[in-house]
Motif scaffolding. Structure first.
Motif, short mmCIF file in Angstrom:
data_model
loop_
_atom_site.label_atom_id
_atom_site.label_comp_id
_atom_site.label_asym_id
_atom_site.label_seq_id
_atom_site.Cartn_x
_atom_site.Cartn_y
_atom_site.Cartn_z
N UNK A 1 -0.63 6.08 10.93
CA UNK A 1 0.05 7.35 10.58
C UNK A 1 0.29 7.45 8.93
N UNK A 2 0.63 8.52 8.66
CA UNK A 2 0.81 8.64 7.22
C UNK A 2 2.25 8.28 6.83
N UNK A 3 3.37 7.78 7.68
CA UNK A 3 4.48 7.26 7.46
C UNK A 3 4.59 5.92 6.95
N UNK A 4 5.17 5.49 5.92
CA UNK A 4 4.94 4.05 5.40
C UNK A 4 6.32 3.56 4.86
N UNK A 5 6.26 2.11 4.88
CA UNK A 5 7.53 1.65 4.55
C UNK A 5 7.19 0.14 4.12
N UNK A 6 8.32 -0.57 3.95
CA UNK A 6 8.10 -2.10 3.57
C UNK A 6 8.53 -2.80 4.80
N UNK A 7 7.68 -4.04 5.12
CA UNK A 7 7.89 -4.78 6.11
C UNK A 7 7.91 -6.18 5.39
N UNK A 8 9.00 -6.81 6.00
CA UNK A 8 9.28 -8.08 5.23
C UNK A 8 8.90 -9.14 6.50
N UNK A 9 8.34 -10.13 6.34
CA UNK A 9 7.72 -11.18 7.30
C UNK A 9 8.25 -12.67 6.63
N UNK B 1 4.11 -3.41 1.80
CA UNK B 1 3.91 -1.92 1.77
C UNK B 1 2.87 -1.39 2.93
N UNK B 2 3.28 -0.82 3.98
CA UNK B 2 2.20 -0.43 4.92
C UNK B 2 2.40 0.67 5.61
N UNK B 3 1.42 1.20 6.20
CA UNK B 3 1.79 2.39 7.08
C UNK B 3 2.04 2.07 8.47
N UNK B 4 2.81 3.00 9.15
CA UNK B 4 2.75 2.64 10.63
C UNK B 4 1.59 2.67 11.43
N UNK B 5 1.35 1.82 12.45
CA UNK B 5 0.15 1.93 13.05
C UNK B 5 0.22 1.12 14.31
#
Length: 282
Positions: free
Chosen positions: A165-173, A183-187
């Motif tokens: 998707x074009x929606x994007x955000x920060x993911x913490x692991x 920093x990645x797109x929804x998928x």
């Protein structure tokens, strides 16, 4: 605003088929004669503490048609809700394919058109006191996904199809080995066999109009039979891969957790949420 753990939502989510049956029952029961009115229900939802994530939930008491109007259709965003210029937008098809492509919206609309009436339900619907309206029914229209994949040509070794998707955000692991922010797109992904289902659509219309911005404009995946999470909105890229795709929304969030018995011992199993008719259904 409290932080809601999406795993908490999914672990207690309802089965979509049960909700579908409930929707059908209410579609036949709404007032249709002069003087009739709906008695307010006593079990009202709690206030929604995450309106930036969950918007426009279905109000069951107001249900008066089988098709949910676009302006009343629920919307969930895991990151941002992108504003996309359809004139500059293109859908990329790449990865393990023989002929990578980049299709404009006009290219997609020139292809054979197919319609389906499909109930979309979030797999976490009814999972929390404030979340009972993550369901809606619409007439979706677009072009079959399988034909596009066939034209791109799946090369040897391709087994998985990822929808970005074009929606994007920060993911913490963070765990004992890693502490990273991505920093990645929804998928989301599905197997090549599932992706080639002739019912899957690259959808650009909802109830006879362009997709609303909140529901995936200009293009989204519609995969009948799958929970809402698999019907990726704001599509920008389709990638064929030679291995399983295991991002936050495939491997960490949106998993069903259950106990299983093995030789008298209780073990815990986590499986990815996909189709209500599969093993993930409660």
């Amino acid at each position: 605003m409290p932080k809601i753990n999406r795993r908490e939502v999914i672990a207690t989510g309802s089965a979509a088929l049960a909700a579908y049956a409930l929707l059908h029952r209410f579609a036949q029961a709404f007032p249709s004669r002069p003087g009739e009115s709906v008695v307010p229900w006593l079990d009202q939802m709690a206030p929604n503490p995450v309106p930036d994530i969950i918007q426009n939930q279905l109000h069951w008491e107001d249900l008066d048609s089988w098709i949910t109007p676009n302006e009343k259709f629920f919307s969930i965003a895991h990151f941002n809700r992108p504003k996309i210029d359809a004139g500059a937008w293109k859908l990329e098809i790449d990865g393990i394919v023989k002929k990578p492509m980049a299709l404009t919206l006009a290219d997609i609309k020139q292809r054979p058109k197919q319609e389906v009436t499909f109930t979309v339900e979030c797999s976490g619907n009814h999972g929390l006191p404030f979340f009972h309206g993550g369901i809606g029914n619409a007439r979706w229209a677009g072009t079959p996904l399988a034909a596009v994949l066939e034209e791109a040509g799946i090369a040897g070794g391709g087994i998985e199809v990822v929808f970005w998707g074009s929606d994007v955000g920060d993911v913490a692991l963070k765990d004992m080995f890693r502490d990273v922010k991505m920093h990645q797109n929804f998928a989301r992904s599905m197997s090549l066999t599932d992706a080639m289902d002739p019912k899957n659509l690259l959808c650009y219309e909802m109830n006879g109009s362009d997709l609303p911005p909140a529901n995936g404009y200009p293009l989204r995946l519609i995969a009948p039979g799958w929970y809402g999470i698999a019907n990726v909105k704001w599509l920008k890229r389709i990638e064929v891969r030679g291995s399983r795709f295991m991002n936050q929304f495939m491997a960490r969030d949106y998993v069903t957790i259950r106990e299983e018995e093995h030789n008298g011992e209780t073990v815990w199993a986590e499986t990815s949420v996909g189709r209500p008719s599969s093993v993930e259904q409660d």
